[in-house]
Scaffold this motif. Structure first.
Motif, short mmCIF file in Angstrom:
data_model
loop_
_atom_site.label_atom_id
_atom_site.label_comp_id
_atom_site.label_asym_id
_atom_site.label_seq_id
_atom_site.Cartn_x
_atom_site.Cartn_y
_atom_site.Cartn_z
N ALA A 45 0.82 -1.22 0.00
CA ALA A 45 0.00 0.00 0.00
C ALA A 45 0.85 1.26 0.00
O ALA A 45 0.50 2.27 -0.63
N VAL A 46 1.96 1.24 0.74
CA VAL A 46 2.91 2.35 0.79
C VAL A 46 4.29 1.76 0.56
O VAL A 46 4.70 0.82 1.24
N ASP A 47 5.00 2.33 -0.40
CA ASP A 47 6.22 1.69 -0.90
C ASP A 47 7.45 2.57 -0.67
O ASP A 47 7.78 3.44 -1.47
N ASN A 48 8.11 2.36 0.48
CA ASN A 48 9.42 2.97 0.76
C ASN A 48 9.41 4.49 0.61
O ASN A 48 10.23 5.07 -0.10
N ILE A 49 8.48 5.14 1.30
CA ILE A 49 8.35 6.59 1.22
C ILE A 49 9.22 7.28 2.26
O ILE A 49 9.26 6.89 3.42
N SER A 50 9.92 8.32 1.83
CA SER A 50 10.64 9.23 2.74
C SER A 50 10.13 10.64 2.48
O SER A 50 10.02 11.06 1.32
N LEU A 51 9.80 11.36 3.55
CA LEU A 51 9.18 12.68 3.41
C LEU A 51 9.44 13.49 4.67
O LEU A 51 9.35 12.97 5.78
N ASP A 52 9.76 14.77 4.49
CA ASP A 52 9.90 15.71 5.60
C ASP A 52 8.76 16.73 5.54
O ASP A 52 8.47 17.28 4.48
N SER A 229 0.60 24.47 1.46
CA SER A 229 1.89 25.15 1.28
C SER A 229 2.76 24.30 0.37
O SER A 229 3.53 24.81 -0.44
N ARG A 230 2.64 22.98 0.51
CA ARG A 230 3.28 22.03 -0.40
C ARG A 230 2.35 20.85 -0.63
O ARG A 230 1.51 20.53 0.21
N ILE A 231 2.54 20.20 -1.78
CA ILE A 231 1.74 19.05 -2.16
C ILE A 231 2.66 17.86 -2.42
O ILE A 231 3.68 18.00 -3.09
N GLY A 232 2.27 16.69 -1.89
CA GLY A 232 2.91 15.44 -2.26
C GLY A 232 1.94 14.64 -3.10
O GLY A 232 0.90 14.21 -2.61
N VAL A 233 2.25 14.44 -4.38
CA VAL A 233 1.37 13.71 -5.28
C VAL A 233 1.71 12.22 -5.18
O VAL A 233 2.87 11.83 -5.38
N MET A 234 0.70 11.40 -4.86
CA MET A 234 0.92 9.96 -4.67
C MET A 234 0.31 9.14 -5.80
O MET A 234 -0.74 9.48 -6.34
N ASN A 235 1.00 8.04 -6.12
CA ASN A 235 0.51 7.09 -7.12
C ASN A 235 1.08 5.72 -6.82
O ASN A 235 2.30 5.57 -6.66
N HIS A 236 0.21 4.73 -6.67
CA HIS A 236 0.63 3.36 -6.39
C HIS A 236 1.60 3.27 -5.22
O HIS A 236 2.63 2.59 -5.29
N GLY A 237 1.28 3.97 -4.14
CA GLY A 237 2.05 3.86 -2.91
C GLY A 237 3.34 4.64 -2.86
O GLY A 237 4.10 4.54 -1.90
N VAL A 238 3.59 5.47 -3.87
CA VAL A 238 4.82 6.24 -3.96
C VAL A 238 4.49 7.72 -4.11
O VAL A 238 3.51 8.07 -4.79
N ILE A 239 5.28 8.60 -3.48
CA ILE A 239 5.15 10.03 -3.73
C ILE A 239 5.99 10.37 -4.95
O ILE A 239 7.22 10.27 -4.92
N VAL A 240 5.31 10.74 -6.04
CA VAL A 240 6.00 10.94 -7.32
C VAL A 240 6.51 12.36 -7.52
O VAL A 240 7.38 12.60 -8.35
N GLN A 241 5.93 13.32 -6.78
CA GLN A 241 6.44 14.70 -6.82
C GLN A 241 6.02 15.43 -5.56
O GLN A 241 4.88 15.31 -5.11
N THR A 242 6.96 16.18 -4.98
CA THR A 242 6.68 17.03 -3.83
C THR A 242 7.13 18.44 -4.17
O THR A 242 8.31 18.67 -4.45
#
Length: 388
Positions: A45-52, A229-242
């Protein structure tokens, strides 16, 4: 794709003495998501995401159904346990910390108000569970209801409120315990379009006044663009753009982001010129050469897509004085939408192009009609080249 050149933000801060947003400075992240993965049996469901995420930020997780955004939110709240990776909030590792012990509160789409309690009692519920009583409860409830502009409705029951009012009661109940982090799962999904738009700005004002870090999950692109203020776009369990909303819209890093966030026209072609400040693409379906004022990293003659938003395109009866980014077609369909008109233009290749034009006066919507032969054109800085 290279990003547009930005002014040195630290120099701006020194000149104007304006405090930079945390994500544009060297501030320590408030929420740190490190290599988080969540599996349900064999499904990832969530694939190795790193995010601050930074203090006082209003961050939006944007994605379609099944993209993993709500699962990620539930792991922040402690309702789901990561399969691997870790989450830190305010420098503290959340591993093994139960939801009720985290400096976090969560507001659900259903609002989950108690029907037998008044508005004031619903808002006070969390404080009383913690053993707070008397004057302090009354004072904090009054302050919170005033903040969400419901001070005059404290004695009503939830079934006596509108959808927007119930939403604000749920928000007040989530904020009264003064969490460091508020998680909102589709918070405006139950509201009609007009009320949703009004409530978006109320939510921004409340977040700004309280200084609480918000993480909002939504599938609504316009809502994310308005709130975040910022957007994290998700697709198939990955954030593809922040990125900040403007950069997500104007400089998408892939075809998926370009198509998911807003409306876009994509023209397939081959790179014929690749210079630091100019890329030219020969596109048979566009019927000409398309040029962009930024460089990309690609192989010679690589297949790429040129993306241009409908509102960037000009429509004219005569051919513009330019040899690139100029297409000819026939108006196939027209939709008058009040503030703007939408045109579908069919090119000789059979490709259909969507164009939107603002109706700046009462006659502008009727300037063109069906089957008119028109030219479409745009500037080099109005499109981007996508290699993926």
């Amino acid at each position: 794709m290279t990003s547009p050149q930005h002014t040195d933000l630290s120099q701006i801060s020194e000149r104007t003495n304006v405090q930079l947003p945390s994500w544009k400075s060297d501030a320590q992240p408030f929420v740190q998501i490190e290599n988080i993965t969540k599996k349900f049996d064999d499904f990832i469901a969530v694939d190795n995401i790193s995010l601050d995420i930074y203090k006082n930020e209003l961050f939006c997780l944007l994605g379609g159904s099944g993209s993993g955004k709500s699962t990620l939110l539930r792991m922040l709240a402690g309702f789901e346990t990561p399969t691997s990776g870790r989450i830190l909030i305010d420098g503290v590792d959340m591993a093994g910390i139960q939801p009720w012990s985290r400096p976090v509160n969560m507001m659900f789409q259903s609002y989950a108000l108690f029907p037998h309690l008044t508005v004031a009692e619903n808002v006070a519920f969390g404080l009383k569970r913690e053993g707070i009583r008397g004057a302090e409860v009354k004072q904090r409830v009054t302050e919170m209801l005033d903040l969400v502009q419901l001070g005059h409705l404290g004695k009503r029951k939830p079934n006596q409120l509108s959808g927007g009012q119930r939403q604000r009661v749920a928000l007040a109940r989530s904020l009264i315990k003064r969490p460091k982090l508020l998680l909102l799962d589709e918070p405006l999904g139950a509201l009609d379009k007009k009320l949703r738009e009004e409530t978006q700005f109320e939510l921004i004002n409340i977040q700004d006044e309280l200084g609480v870090t918000f993480v909002v999950v939504t599938h609504d692109q316009e809502e994310a663009m308005t709130l975040a203020s910022r957007i994290g776009v998700m697709n198939h369990g990955v954030i593809v753009q922040t990125d900040e909303p403007q950069d997500v819209y104007e400089y998408p890093n892939s075809r998926f982001v370009a198509e998911f966030v807003g409306s876009v026209n994509l023209f397939e072609g081959q790179v014929t010129v690749d210079e630091p400040d100019t890329v030219c693409v020969t596109s048979p379906e566009a019927g000409g050469e398309l040029c962009v004022n930024h460089g990309i990293s690609c192989a010679p003659n690589q297949d790429v897509h040129v993306a241009v938003r409908p509102e960037k395109i000009r429509v004219s009866e005569t051919r513009p004085d330019q040899t690139y980014n100029c297409l000819q077609g026939t108006i196939l369909d027209i939709a008058y939408m009040g503030s703007l008109s939408v045109f579908k233009v069919k090119l000789a290749s059979g490709k259909e192009v969507r164009v939107t034009q603002p109706n700046t006066n009462r006659e502008s919507g009727g300037r063109f009609t069906w089957d008119d032969s028109v030219y479409l054109s745009w500037d080099m800085d109005s499109c981007v080249v996508l290699t993926s």
